[in-house]
Motif scaffolding. Structure first.
Motif, PDB file in Angstrom:
ATOM      1  N   THR A   1       0.859  -1.178   0.000  1.00  8.57           N
ATOM      2  CA  THR A   1       0.000   0.000   0.000  1.00  8.57           C
ATOM      3  C   THR A   1       0.899   1.233   0.000  1.00  8.57           C
ATOM      4  O   THR A   1       2.121   1.107   0.020  1.00  8.57           O
ATOM      5  CB  THR A   1      -0.965  -0.010   1.219  1.00  8.57           C
ATOM      6  N   THR A   2       0.303   2.420  -0.033  1.00  8.38           N
ATOM      7  CA  THR A   2       1.111   3.631  -0.100  1.00  8.38           C
ATOM      8  C   THR A   2       0.674   4.655   0.937  1.00  8.38           C
ATOM      9  O   THR A   2      -0.434   4.609   1.454  1.00  8.38           O
ATOM     10  CB  THR A   2       1.028   4.287  -1.495  1.00  8.38           C
ATOM     11  N   LEU A   3       1.576   5.561   1.200  1.00  9.61           N
ATOM     12  CA  LEU A   3       1.358   6.713   2.068  1.00  9.61           C
ATOM     13  C   LEU A   3       1.932   7.912   1.331  1.00  9.61           C
ATOM     14  O   LEU A   3       3.081   7.871   0.883  1.00  9.61           O
ATOM     15  CB  LEU A   3       2.083   6.516   3.408  1.00  9.61           C
ATOM     16  N   SER A   4       1.142   8.973   1.214  1.00  5.73           N
ATOM     17  CA  SER A   4       1.589  10.163   0.481  1.00  5.73           C
ATOM     18  C   SER A   4       1.205  11.426   1.230  1.00  5.73           C
ATOM     19  O   SER A   4       0.244  11.424   1.992  1.00  5.73           O
ATOM     20  CB  SER A   4       0.930  10.219  -0.901  1.00  5.73           C
ATOM     21  N   GLY A   5       1.939  12.492   0.965  1.00  5.03           N
ATOM     22  CA  GLY A   5       1.584  13.786   1.516  1.00  5.03           C
ATOM     23  C   GLY A   5       2.762  14.727   1.585  1.00  5.03           C
ATOM     24  O   GLY A   5       3.838  14.461   1.035  1.00  5.03           O
ATOM     25  N   HIS A   6       2.537  15.822   2.292  1.00  6.77           N
ATOM     26  CA  HIS A   6       3.586  16.807   2.557  1.00  6.77           C
ATOM     27  C   HIS A   6       4.600  16.147   3.489  1.00  6.77           C
ATOM     28  O   HIS A   6       4.226  15.625   4.544  1.00  6.77           O
ATOM     29  CB  HIS A   6       2.960  18.038   3.218  1.00  6.77           C
ATOM     30  N   LEU A   7       5.864  16.153   3.106  1.00  2.00           N
ATOM     31  CA  LEU A   7       6.894  15.493   3.912  1.00  2.00           C
ATOM     32  C   LEU A   7       7.266  16.362   5.105  1.00  2.00           C
ATOM     33  O   LEU A   7       7.735  17.488   4.951  1.00  2.00           O
ATOM     34  CB  LEU A   7       8.131  15.194   3.073  1.00  2.00           C
ATOM     35  N   LEU A   8       7.041  15.827   6.297  1.00  2.00           N
ATOM     36  CA  LEU A   8       7.399  16.515   7.537  1.00  2.00           C
ATOM     37  C   LEU A   8       8.683  15.959   8.137  1.00  2.00           C
ATOM     38  O   LEU A   8       9.441  16.686   8.775  1.00  2.00           O
ATOM     39  CB  LEU A   8       6.246  16.404   8.539  1.00  2.00           C
ATOM     40  N   GLU A   9       8.929  14.675   7.918  1.00  2.00           N
ATOM     41  CA  GLU A   9      10.167  14.043   8.386  1.00  2.00           C
ATOM     42  C   GLU A   9      10.299  12.685   7.722  1.00  2.00           C
ATOM     43  O   GLU A   9       9.300  12.003   7.494  1.00  2.00           O
ATOM     44  CB  GLU A   9      10.121  13.848   9.907  1.00  2.00           C
ATOM     45  N   ALA A  10      11.525  12.295   7.413  1.00  2.00           N
ATOM     46  CA  ALA A  10      11.794  10.953   6.899  1.00  2.00           C
ATOM     47  C   ALA A  10      13.228  10.585   7.232  1.00  2.00           C
ATOM     48  O   ALA A  10      14.152  11.360   6.990  1.00  2.00           O
ATOM     49  CB  ALA A  10      11.564  10.872   5.393  1.00  2.00           C
ATOM     50  N   VAL A  11      13.387   9.386   7.789  1.00  2.26           N
ATOM     51  CA  VAL A  11      14.702   8.887   8.175  1.00  2.26           C
ATOM     52  C   VAL A  11      15.062   7.718   7.269  1.00  2.26           C
ATOM     53  O   VAL A  11      14.277   6.773   7.111  1.00  2.26           O
ATOM     54  CB  VAL A  11      14.713   8.449   9.656  1.00  2.26           C
ATOM     55  N   ILE A  12      16.247   7.796   6.699  1.00  3.41           N
ATOM     56  CA  ILE A  12      16.723   6.755   5.793  1.00  3.41           C
ATOM     57  C   ILE A  12      16.982   5.466   6.569  1.00  3.41           C
ATOM     58  O   ILE A  12      17.601   5.487   7.636  1.00  3.41           O
ATOM     59  CB  ILE A  12      18.001   7.212   5.053  1.00  3.41           C
ATOM     60  N   GLY A  13      16.515   4.352   6.003  1.00  5.93           N
ATOM     61  CA  GLY A  13      16.761   3.028   6.583  1.00  5.93           C
ATOM     62  C   GLY A  13      17.729   2.222   5.741  1.00  5.93           C
ATOM     63  O   GLY A  13      18.400   1.330   6.249  1.00  5.93           O
ATOM     64  N   LEU A  14      17.797   2.498   4.461  1.00  2.80           N
ATOM     65  CA  LEU A  14      18.722   1.821   3.544  1.00  2.80           C
ATOM     66  C   LEU A  14      19.634   2.853   2.897  1.00  2.80           C
ATOM     67  O   LEU A  14      20.770   3.024   3.293  1.00  2.80           O
ATOM     68  CB  LEU A  14      17.948   1.047   2.469  1.00  2.80           C
TER      69      LEU A  14
END
Length: 144
Positions: free
Chosen positions: A102-115
């Motif tokens: 499935t997906t999640l979309s929107g205005h990016l408030l925070e994202a932490v790299i895992g790979l």
């Protein structure tokens, strides 16, 4: 984070535990980038996205902490209060509670790299500033 500049574009590799918006802001400050376009893909372990609620003048937020494929990062760099301002939207793919994609979309408030993150930053020759629009409750481009 590591990056290289080829012609007029920056090719950026983000590493595990790098936060996307913070990393891009730091790079823009270091390189003196005042306006740019952002595109990217990658793998994250945490994301917070939002959809703006005009009545409340705030974001309705959704946070996920799982394996997330960053399938689309699109945004821009401008200046707000003489600092880089990153405005980005993102779409993430992940597996729901039933294991289905499935997906999640929107205005990016925070994202932490895992790979890893693979981002292309395309600077513009100029400066775009922002001003706060009281009526809307957001920072808008200011060409005055």
């Amino acid at each position: 984070m590591d990056y290289r500049k080829f012609n007029d574009k920056y090719y950026i590799r983000l590493d595990k535990d790098d936060e996307i918006l913070t990393s891009l802001s730091e790079l823009c400050a270091r390189e003196g980038i005042k306006a740019a376009q952002i595109n990217g893909i990658g793998g994250c372990e945490k994301a917070i996205v939002g959809v703006f609620d005009l009545d409340k003048k705030d974001y309705v937020r959704k946070e996920l902490c799982t394996m997330l494929e960053l399938i689309s990062l699109d945004g821009n760099v401008t200046q707000y209060e003489n600092k880089p301002y990153i405005h980005a939207h993102a779409t993430f793919a992940y597996r729901d509670d039933n294991g289905e994609p499935t997906t999640l979309s929107g205005h990016l408030l925070e994202a932490v790299i895992g790979l890893t993150g693979e981002i292309i930053l395309s600077p513009a020759d100029g400066v775009i500033t922002r001003r706060f629009d009281e009526k809307l409750g957001i920072r808008v481009w200011d060409f005055s």
